[in-house]
Design an enzyme around this catalytic site. Structure first.
Site, PDB file in Angstrom:
ATOM      1  N   TYR A  97      11.050   2.431   2.524  1.00 25.10           N
ATOM      2  CA  TYR A  97      10.483   1.946   3.967  1.00 25.10           C
ATOM      3  C   TYR A  97      10.747   2.888   4.983  1.00 25.10           C
ATOM      4  CZ  TYR A  97       9.947  -2.561   1.526  1.00 25.10           C
ATOM      5  OH  TYR A  97       9.640  -3.663   0.781  1.00 25.10           O
ATOM      6  N   ASN A 147       0.258  -6.557   3.731  1.00 26.41           N
ATOM      7  CA  ASN A 147      -0.842  -6.088   3.249  1.00 26.41           C
ATOM      8  C   ASN A 147      -1.899  -7.302   2.378  1.00 26.41           C
ATOM      9  OD1 ASN A 147      -2.374  -4.428   1.433  1.00 26.41           O
ATOM     10  ND2 ASN A 147      -0.709  -4.177   0.002  1.00 26.41           N
TER      11      ASN A 147
END
Length: 172
Positions: free
Chosen positions: A102, A125
């Site tokens: 990340y 997403n």
């Protein structure tokens, strides 16, 4: 998810369970797994249409799950904030079979201190698998968060690493 467009959906089987594909005005805008964490209400998906805009997406997903394709070439309509858009655009640049953290994803979009915000955007997403959010892992290599569940994330990463699909006999 916006509702001021014509939406339709279909459901296809995959080695990882049923996938719901959603299109808005003929363009793919959603791909959700069973029990997907951030799935919008089903009533926003529109009526079921097993033809319409979906044959090419279904063909490319089948090729991916058969190990014959490593990326997707489909028009997509990713609906989100400008920050989410940047994260999702960068996800599409992570090569098949590779993972990044990340923090690395945050640095790639020019926001190196935003790894937590990147994680939140990654989790929202709307087009799983095709926009490969499963390729993002914790800084220490651990599997963290996935809208489709950690077991599916583990299976997708193993598959892309050269393993077999969970159940190749369930492929479309």
């Amino acid at each position: 998810m916006r509702t001021d467009s014509t939406r339709v959906h279909t459901v296809v089987d995959s080695p990882y369970g049923p996938l719901t594909l959603v299109a808005a005005d003929g363009v793919l805008c959603g791909l959700y797994m069973l029990d997907h964490r951030h799935q919008p209400p089903q009533e926003t998906f529109g009526p079921r249409d097993d033809g319409g805009p979906f044959p090419e997406a279904v063909r490319q997903l089948a090729a991916y799950f058969a190990g014959e394709a490593t990326d997707f070439d489909l028009p997509l309509r990713l609906e989100g904030t400008p920050f989410q858009q940047r994260v999702w655009d960068e996800l599409r640049r992570i090569p098949y079979g590779e993972t990044i953290s990340y923090g690395e994803l945050a640095a790639r979009i020019g926001s190196p201190s935003a790894s937590r915000a990147v994680g939140l955007a990654n989790g929202k997403n709307p087009i799983s698998i095709i926009v490969p959010c499963h390729r993002v892992i914790g800084a220490n290599g651990s599997l963290t968060g996935y809208g489709g569940g950690l077991d599916r994330k583990r299976q997708l990463l193993a598959f892309e690493g050269g393993g077999e699909p969970a159940d190749a006999g369930r492929l479309f």
